[in-house]
Design a protein around this motif. Structure first.
Motif, PDB file in Angstrom:
ATOM      1  N   ALA A  46       0.843  -1.197   0.000  1.00 43.13           N
ATOM      2  CA  ALA A  46       0.000   0.000   0.000  1.00 43.13           C
ATOM      3  C   ALA A  46       0.883   1.253   0.000  1.00 43.13           C
ATOM      4  CB  ALA A  46      -0.908  -0.004   1.226  1.00 43.13           C
ATOM      5  N   PRO A  47       0.433   2.321  -0.639  1.00 45.58           N
ATOM      6  CA  PRO A  47       1.219   3.560  -0.631  1.00 45.58           C
ATOM      7  C   PRO A  47       1.248   4.169   0.770  1.00 45.58           C
ATOM      8  CG  PRO A  47      -0.925   3.924  -1.634  1.00 45.58           C
ATOM      9  CD  PRO A  47      -0.816   2.448  -1.377  1.00 45.58           C
ATOM     10  N   PRO A  48       2.171   5.105   1.018  1.00 48.04           N
ATOM     11  CA  PRO A  48       2.220   5.756   2.332  1.00 48.04           C
ATOM     12  C   PRO A  48       0.900   6.453   2.639  1.00 48.04           C
ATOM     13  CG  PRO A  48       4.144   6.350   1.017  1.00 48.04           C
ATOM     14  CD  PRO A  48       3.202   5.601   0.116  1.00 48.04           C
ATOM     15  N   PRO A  49       0.570   6.608   3.931  1.00 43.97           N
ATOM     16  CA  PRO A  49      -0.661   7.320   4.296  1.00 43.97           C
ATOM     17  C   PRO A  49      -0.589   8.762   3.804  1.00 43.97           C
ATOM     18  CG  PRO A  49       0.740   6.972   6.211  1.00 43.97           C
ATOM     19  CD  PRO A  49       1.368   6.225   5.087  1.00 43.97           C
ATOM     20  N   GLY A  50      -1.715   9.274   3.279  1.00 40.07           N
ATOM     21  CA  GLY A  50      -1.669  10.614   2.715  1.00 40.07           C
ATOM     22  C   GLY A  50      -2.921  11.446   2.874  1.00 40.07           C
ATOM     23  N   GLU A 157       0.203  10.732  14.496  1.00 37.58           N
ATOM     24  CA  GLU A 157       1.621  10.533  14.205  1.00 37.58           C
ATOM     25  C   GLU A 157       1.785   9.648  12.980  1.00 37.58           C
ATOM     26  OE1 GLU A 157       3.029  10.485  18.914  1.00 37.58           O
ATOM     27  OE2 GLU A 157       3.316   8.680  17.684  1.00 37.58           O
ATOM     28  N   ILE A 158       2.892   9.859  12.255  1.00 40.32           N
ATOM     29  CA  ILE A 158       3.327   8.964  11.180  1.00 40.32           C
ATOM     30  C   ILE A 158       4.748   8.531  11.505  1.00 40.32           C
ATOM     31  CG2 ILE A 158       3.858   8.687   8.728  1.00 40.32           C
ATOM     32  CD1 ILE A 158       1.699  10.705   8.065  1.00 40.32           C
ATOM     33  N   TRP A 159       4.967   7.224  11.461  1.00 40.82           N
ATOM     34  CA  TRP A 159       6.284   6.632  11.695  1.00 40.82           C
ATOM     35  C   TRP A 159       6.707   5.905  10.428  1.00 40.82           C
ATOM     36  CZ3 TRP A 159       8.897   6.449  16.583  1.00 40.82           C
ATOM     37  CH2 TRP A 159       8.221   7.129  17.601  1.00 40.82           C
ATOM     38  N   HIS A 160       7.998   5.974  10.127  1.00 43.14           N
ATOM     39  CA  HIS A 160       8.539   5.239   8.984  1.00 43.14           C
ATOM     40  C   HIS A 160       9.779   4.482   9.444  1.00 43.14           C
ATOM     41  CE1 HIS A 160      10.645   4.914   4.946  1.00 43.14           C
ATOM     42  NE2 HIS A 160       9.567   4.157   4.866  1.00 43.14           N
ATOM     43  N   ASN A 161       9.703   3.174   9.325  1.00 42.94           N
ATOM     44  CA  ASN A 161      10.803   2.298   9.751  1.00 42.94           C
ATOM     45  C   ASN A 161      11.260   2.616  11.176  1.00 42.94           C
ATOM     46  OD1 ASN A 161      10.796   0.894   7.322  1.00 42.94           O
ATOM     47  ND2 ASN A 161      12.222   2.326   6.374  1.00 42.94           N
ATOM     48  N   ARG A 168       3.149  16.462   8.051  1.00 46.07           N
ATOM     49  CA  ARG A 168       2.942  17.459   6.985  1.00 46.07           C
ATOM     50  C   ARG A 168       3.689  17.078   5.708  1.00 46.07           C
ATOM     51  NH1 ARG A 168      -0.565  21.747   7.582  1.00 46.07           N
ATOM     52  NH2 ARG A 168      -0.762  22.463   9.708  1.00 46.07           N
ATOM     53  N   ARG A 169       4.692  16.221   5.805  1.00 48.19           N
ATOM     54  CA  ARG A 169       5.388  15.749   4.600  1.00 48.19           C
ATOM     55  C   ARG A 169       4.468  14.914   3.713  1.00 48.19           C
ATOM     56  NH1 ARG A 169      10.513  12.712   6.707  1.00 48.19           N
ATOM     57  NH2 ARG A 169      10.231  11.777   4.656  1.00 48.19           N
ATOM     58  N   PHE A 170       3.371  14.413   4.285  1.00 50.03           N
ATOM     59  CA  PHE A 170       2.484  13.502   3.556  1.00 50.03           C
ATOM     60  C   PHE A 170       1.095  14.083   3.314  1.00 50.03           C
ATOM     61  CE2 PHE A 170       5.645  11.183   5.898  1.00 50.03           C
ATOM     62  CZ  PHE A 170       6.131  10.286   4.963  1.00 50.03           C
ATOM     63  N   LEU A 171       0.749  15.166   4.011  1.00 50.27           N
ATOM     64  CA  LEU A 171      -0.592  15.728   3.959  1.00 50.27           C
ATOM     65  C   LEU A 171      -0.567  17.064   3.222  1.00 50.27           C
ATOM     66  CD1 LEU A 171      -1.479  15.064   7.703  1.00 50.27           C
ATOM     67  CD2 LEU A 171      -2.079  13.635   5.731  1.00 50.27           C
ATOM     68  N   GLU A 172      -1.509  17.257   2.306  1.00 54.38           N
ATOM     69  CA  GLU A 172      -1.574  18.515   1.558  1.00 54.38           C
ATOM     70  C   GLU A 172      -2.471  19.519   2.263  1.00 54.38           C
ATOM     71  OE1 GLU A 172      -2.394  18.303  -2.599  1.00 54.38           O
ATOM     72  OE2 GLU A 172      -1.276  16.433  -2.832  1.00 54.38           O
ATOM     73  N   GLY A 173      -2.044  20.775   2.271  1.00 61.21           N
ATOM     74  CA  GLY A 173      -2.877  21.863   2.786  1.00 61.21           C
ATOM     75  C   GLY A 173      -3.202  21.713   4.250  1.00 61.21           C
ATOM     76  N   GLU A 174      -4.439  22.032   4.579  1.00 61.64           N
ATOM     77  CA  GLU A 174      -4.940  21.968   5.948  1.00 61.64           C
ATOM     78  C   GLU A 174      -6.056  20.935   6.017  1.00 61.64           C
ATOM     79  OE1 GLU A 174      -3.631  23.663   8.588  1.00 61.64           O
ATOM     80  OE2 GLU A 174      -2.109  24.280   7.138  1.00 61.64           O
ATOM     81  N   PRO A 175      -6.384  20.484   7.236  1.00 60.79           N
ATOM     82  CA  PRO A 175      -7.492  19.524   7.347  1.00 60.79           C
ATOM     83  C   PRO A 175      -8.807  20.173   6.929  1.00 60.79           C
ATOM     84  CG  PRO A 175      -6.742  20.213   9.524  1.00 60.79           C
ATOM     85  CD  PRO A 175      -5.799  20.818   8.529  1.00 60.79           C
TER      86      PRO A 175
END
Length: 178
Positions: A46-50, A157-161, A168-175
């Protein structure tokens, strides 16, 4: 012969998951002969959460802190919203854990592909069970103020490895607004 082949396949699967940064999926998500390999492949690839996991307003940003200066890290985003508002899976994955923590209160952890894990904290109520497969945008919990929270919000939170990263590296704009 079949037992030997299955043992070799299990060892190869463990190596593949380790290479992809997935420490261990819950045991009841391991493949069996009924199409479970396809489900596991979907979870691993699956792609990273976004997607934004909740509507509301960001009230605290991600910060690595400066422990030597007494500034504690804040390893996620806080999204304030109304009590009971839905919290959505930020991407496809498998529920790795649910539970209660002194800081996070009621929480959900979702294992995504390629070593990504998302954490949803301060939930009033959790709507998924461990090992459940979830789809991006699916309700996984409801916003609350459990744990160390003074008002309803989602700590995300987002964790990678095994390392926390700025969501914010994965989410565009504001909620979205509630």
């Amino acid at each position: 012969s079949l037992r030997s082949d299955l043992g070799e396949m299990a060892a190869m699967q463990a190596q593949l998951l380790a290479m992809l940064g997935i420490e261990k999926l819950p045991e009841d998500t391991m493949p069996n002969a009924g199409g479970e390999l396809a489900r596991l492949a979907d979870a691993v690839l699956a792609p990273p959460p976004g997607d934004w996991p909740a509507a509301g307003y960001v009230t605290q940003e991600y910060s690595e802190g400066e422990v030597n200066r007494g500034i504690h890290p804040h390893l996620g985003l806080d999204i304030a919203g109304p009590e009971g508002a839905p919290i959505l899976a930020a991407g496809d994955g498998v529920v790795a854990r649910t539970g209660t923590d002194p800081f996070l209160g009621n929480f959900v952890e979702i294992q995504h592909g390629m070593g990504y894990l998302t954490v949803y904290g301060h939930c009033r109520q959790v709507a998924v069970a461990r090992a459940a497969q979830v789809r991006q945008g699916q309700i996984v919990a409801y916003m609350g103020a459990t744990g160390e929270a003074s008002a309803p919000h989602l700590h995300f939170e987002i964790w990678h490895n095994g390392m926390a990263v700025d969501p914010r590296r994965f989410l565009e704009g504001e909620p979205p607004t509630p």
